[in-house]
Enzyme design. Structure first.
Site, PDB file in Angstrom:
ATOM      1  CG  HIS A 141      -0.261   0.217   2.668  1.00 48.40           C
ATOM      2  ND1 HIS A 141       0.282   1.070   3.041  1.00 48.40           N
ATOM      3  CD2 HIS A 141       0.149  -1.073   3.308  1.00 48.40           C
ATOM      4  CE1 HIS A 141       0.816   0.743   4.377  1.00 48.40           C
ATOM      5  NE2 HIS A 141       0.529  -0.523   4.565  1.00 48.40           N
ATOM      6  CB  CYS A 185       1.585  -3.538   5.186  1.00 49.87           C
ATOM      7  SG  CYS A 185       0.056  -4.357   5.815  1.00 49.87           S
TER       8      CYS A 185
END
Length: 167
Positions: A126, A142
């Site tokens: 992301h 992440c």
């Protein structure tokens, strides 16, 4: 006429290839055997590679998980989200009960402008609202990218694309 063109080109400075523009992966060689469209993440290098052909890839700078939060193996892009809403995972909330229930799209959203969900879990590739974290081991597992870079990757990657996370 040809001499004039050469002189004008020399005076105008270097011409950047499209791959060198902001928000684009840099073309590079890579020694990984996998199909074009595969994403390869090398956590030790803090790099994400999108394979474009045999021995070729687009390279992006990323932030990876803190050493205690890193994971390795295979996954796939299970969902693509434009201007995603961030919802802290139960483990994040356990570590920090004061986290908000969620953060909608906008400058305070930790997911930035795009998110690619991985597999069935809570991990993603992301964007970020903290671009100074790129190049570090700072996340909860992440993979963070600059917003311009994740927007570029988002347009190039299909749902179902394989993701290989290596050391």
């Amino acid at each position: 006429m040809a001499v004039t063109a050469v002189v004008l080109a020399a005076l105008s400075g270097p011409v950047l290839a499209k791959s060198e523009a902001v928000g684009q992966g840099r073309e590079t060689a890579i020694a990984v055997e996998a199909d074009p469209g595969t994403i390869v993440i090398k956590t030790g290098e803090r790099k994400l590679y999108l394979l474009t052909g045999p021995g070729k890839a687009l390279e992006y700078d990323i932030a990876v998980g803190k050493p205690s939060e890193q994971w390795f193996g295979k996954s796939w892009v299970s969902k693509k989200r434009d201007h995603p809403t961030w919802t802290p995972t139960p483990s994040m909330r356990e570590k920090n009960p004061s986290l908000p229930q969620s953060v909608g799209p906008g400058p305070k959203n930790p997911l930035g402008e795009r998110a690619l969900n991985l597999g069935w879990g809570a991990y993603r590739i992301h964007g970020t609202n903290s671009p100074n974290s790129i190049g570090s081991a700072a996340s909860a597992g992440c993979f963070r990218m600059r917003n311009a870079d994740v927007k570029d990757l988002f347009e190039r990657v299909n749902i179902g694309a394989q993701v290989l996370v290596l050391r």
